[in-house]
Scaffold this motif. Sequence first.
Motif, PDB file in Angstrom:
ATOM      1  N   ALA A   1       0.857  -1.176   0.000  1.00 14.97           N
ATOM      2  CA  ALA A   1       0.000   0.000   0.000  1.00 14.97           C
ATOM      3  C   ALA A   1       0.898   1.233   0.000  1.00 14.97           C
ATOM      4  O   ALA A   1       1.386   1.650   1.053  1.00 14.97           O
ATOM      5  N   PRO A   2       1.168   1.817  -1.155  1.00 16.81           N
ATOM      6  CA  PRO A   2       2.040   2.999  -1.217  1.00 16.81           C
ATOM      7  C   PRO A   2       1.503   4.142  -0.356  1.00 16.81           C
ATOM      8  O   PRO A   2       0.297   4.368  -0.294  1.00 16.81           O
ATOM      9  N   SER A   3       2.398   4.841   0.286  1.00 20.98           N
ATOM     10  CA  SER A   3       2.029   5.954   1.157  1.00 20.98           C
ATOM     11  C   SER A   3       2.035   7.268   0.377  1.00 20.98           C
ATOM     12  O   SER A   3       2.855   7.473  -0.510  1.00 20.98           O
TER      13      SER A   3
ATOM     14  N   GLU B 242       4.002  12.457  12.127  1.00 21.29           N
ATOM     15  CA  GLU B 242       2.849  12.281  13.013  1.00 21.29           C
ATOM     16  C   GLU B 242       1.592  12.932  12.439  1.00 21.29           C
ATOM     17  O   GLU B 242       0.498  12.398  12.589  1.00 21.29           O
ATOM     18  N   ARG B 243       1.710  14.055  11.757  1.00 17.50           N
ATOM     19  CA  ARG B 243       0.555  14.777  11.201  1.00 17.50           C
ATOM     20  C   ARG B 243       0.028  14.117   9.925  1.00 17.50           C
ATOM     21  O   ARG B 243      -1.179  14.052   9.705  1.00 17.50           O
TER      22      ARG B 243
ATOM     23  N   PRO C 125      -2.124   9.354  10.504  1.00 17.85           N
ATOM     24  CA  PRO C 125      -3.536   9.151  10.146  1.00 17.85           C
ATOM     25  C   PRO C 125      -3.714   8.212   8.946  1.00 17.85           C
ATOM     26  O   PRO C 125      -4.623   7.385   8.925  1.00 17.85           O
ATOM     27  N   GLU C 126      -2.826   8.337   7.968  1.00 19.19           N
ATOM     28  CA  GLU C 126      -2.880   7.461   6.797  1.00 19.19           C
ATOM     29  C   GLU C 126      -2.666   5.997   7.213  1.00 19.19           C
ATOM     30  O   GLU C 126      -3.387   5.097   6.770  1.00 19.19           O
ATOM     31  N   SER C 127      -1.695   5.769   8.058  1.00 15.22           N
ATOM     32  CA  SER C 127      -1.389   4.419   8.529  1.00 15.22           C
ATOM     33  C   SER C 127      -2.523   3.852   9.371  1.00 15.22           C
ATOM     34  O   SER C 127      -2.891   2.685   9.232  1.00 15.22           O
TER      35      SER C 127
ATOM     36  N   VAL D 207      -6.929   2.194  16.430  1.00 18.83           N
ATOM     37  CA  VAL D 207      -5.511   1.866  16.245  1.00 18.83           C
ATOM     38  C   VAL D 207      -4.700   2.930  16.955  1.00 18.83           C
ATOM     39  O   VAL D 207      -4.965   4.121  16.808  1.00 18.83           O
ATOM     40  N   GLN D 208      -3.714   2.523  17.735  1.00 22.59           N
ATOM     41  CA  GLN D 208      -2.841   3.458  18.429  1.00 22.59           C
ATOM     42  C   GLN D 208      -1.414   3.241  17.957  1.00 22.59           C
ATOM     43  O   GLN D 208      -0.815   2.219  18.250  1.00 22.59           O
TER      44      GLN D 208
END
Length: 98
Positions: A55-57, A69-70, A74-76, A89-90
């Motif tokens: 899954a490309p980021s 982090e910003r 959220p994407e992950s 998810v944390q």
Amino acid sequence: MSSGPATTTAQLFYFVAPADGARPYQHTNADPLTGQRPRNYSSAEHETGFQYFYAPSNHKSFENDEEIEREYYPESIELIKKLTGASRVQLFDHSESP
């Protein structure tokens, strides 16, 4: 070649807290007779399964912790929810060890 996710299993050791509820500790120095570092906790081996997905980021730089982090967190989180069905998810750390 399969179009589904690749899977595998591995034996992992999980922390087991002291039975008496004491705070866990492990000595820095090993016992000269056993070569083991004394500790008051144990570990338990569990077979754990893994799936590999491609899954490309959208985030590419990975050079700034605040950006990671910003943007990447959220994407992950959303990807992990989608793949696992988790409702929460944390993420806790993205840094590398030296």
